[in-house]
Design a protein around this motif. Structure first.
Motif: not given
Ligand SMILES: *Cc1c(COP(=O)(O)O)cnc(C)c1O
Length: 371
Positions: A173-174, A83, A149, A192, A194-195, A171, A103, A147, A77-80
């Protein structure tokens, strides 16, 4: 505006500068291809896929220089989704959130909406600046993005010394895989892929401390109703077996594995961090020298080394630049949509070559002269 054709010699070798999904290296796709037919399209409950998951978990522990007792957990499900999982499985009564962009705010809103939690303590700062945490009695989770984003603001990873047992939850993620940090300063460092990990979306990963693992165990056994997909104890138990509750995005994990191995082989997080610092400095130095451009993040200490935001004055239409770049195969330089600024936002993630960032500045110069 006539169509602008950027000369081939000026173009970057790879034109992907998006903040996620972001550039995927060809070597990752070759590795993915090598998993055919032994891994891809086979059961995620059997050794080939489980070994892949284990490889990512071990690779991340090495990359983060994880202290004794820290673990890597993952889920779908990714970072979202994380949460929501944190709202259900990590926050005991009350959280504090730093919000200085999209974010950080989203996590705060998820906590605000939970009927079983006290209203969170939310500390906000204007987009482009940084909010700061403050210990508050009764707060058991301190949350902020490493960070942001959406704006290109970077926060220092430091533990908030609140009540005994309070957790610092970041968080990343980026930031993860692109910015060095001291893991002993955090209890949960989630992201997540994808960054900076140049993978695809759909999965979250988290570095968790022994204190966080203990908290998860306590909250999830407290009798609170927790949907199974948001139950982090279920994630801990599955992760220890190199599995996920339900079928994971195996391709995402495979692309991730190759990127983690690559960064570790190049010199780990210190190497990645110096590379993104170099790439972002190319952009910051160029923008500061150039007429009509200014840096959105005023405080140099808060400027991100992985997401660069550059404002343009009224004489230059940034969206026309993004469009012209896109028409030439240089993509995703648009600003975060809800910010609504005359701006370019450029990722300088680990996978992106510093030479390509330099080429991008030449392309933008070329386009501005012809607008
Ligand atoms: C992209 C991003 C998210 C969301 O990531 P998802 O994989 O779309 O849930 C959350 N937090 C930060 C800091 C992000 O850059």
């Amino acid at each position: 505006m006539a169509d602008i054709s950027i000369p081939q010699a000026l173009l970057p070798l790879d034109g992907r500068f998006g903040c996620g999904p972001s550039k995927v290296r060809s070597e990752q796709l070759s590795f993915f291809e090598s998993l055919q037919p032994g891994v891809i399209g086979t059961s995620h409950r059997q050794a080939p896929v489980k070994n892949l998951v284990r490889s990512v978990r071990e690779g991340l522990l090495e990359l983060f220089n994880a202290p004794e007792g820290y673990e890597i957990i993952l889920g779908n499900g990714g970072a979202t989704s994380f949460w929501d999982a944190a709202v259900h499985s990590l926050i005991e009564r009350r959280s504090q959130h730093l919000t200085f962009g999209e974010f950080g705010s989203k996590f705060a809103k998820a906590a605000e909406a939970a009927p079983f939690l006290e209203q969170p303590d939310v500390r906000s700062a204007e987009a482009g600046s940084l909010a700061s945490a403050e210990p508050v009695a009764g707060v058991d989770v301190y949350a902020y993005p490493h960070n942001e984003t959406s704006t290109g603001v970077m926060a220092p990873v430091v533990r908030v010394n609140g009540d005994e047992g309070a957790l610092t939850v970041v968080d990343a993620t980026s930031a993860a895989g692109g910015i060095d940090f001291d893991p002993s300063q955090v209890d949960v460092y989630y992201f997540s892929p994808q960054k900076n990990f140049a993978s695809d979306g759909g999965v979250w990963f988290a570095l968790v401390s022994p204190a966080a693992i203990e908290r998860i165990e306590r909250v999830t056994s407290s009798g609170r109703y927790i949907p199974e997909t948001l139950n982090l104890q279920v994630a801990v138990e599955n992760s220890r077996k190199d599995q996920t509750l339900n079928t994971p995005a195996v391709a995402t994990i495979a692309l991730m594995d190759e990127q983690v191995r690559w960064i570790n082989a190049q010199g780990g997080l210190a190497w990645a961090s110096s590379r993104t610092a170099q790439s972002s400095a190319i952009l910051y130095d160029w923008a500061e020298r150039r007429e009509g451009l200014s840096l959105f993040v005023e405080n140099p200490d808060h400027r991100s080394q992985v997401v660069v935001t550059i404002d343009f004055d009224d004489s230059i239409d940034a969206s026309a630049i993004s469009k012209a770049l896109r028409a030439n195969g240089v993509v995703d330089t648009e600003p975060y949509r809800k910010l609504g600024r005359n701006q370019l936002r450029i990722a300088t993630f680990t996978a992106i070559e510093p030479d390509d960032v330099l080429a991008l500045t030449a392309c933008i110069d070329y386009v501005i002269e012809r607008l």
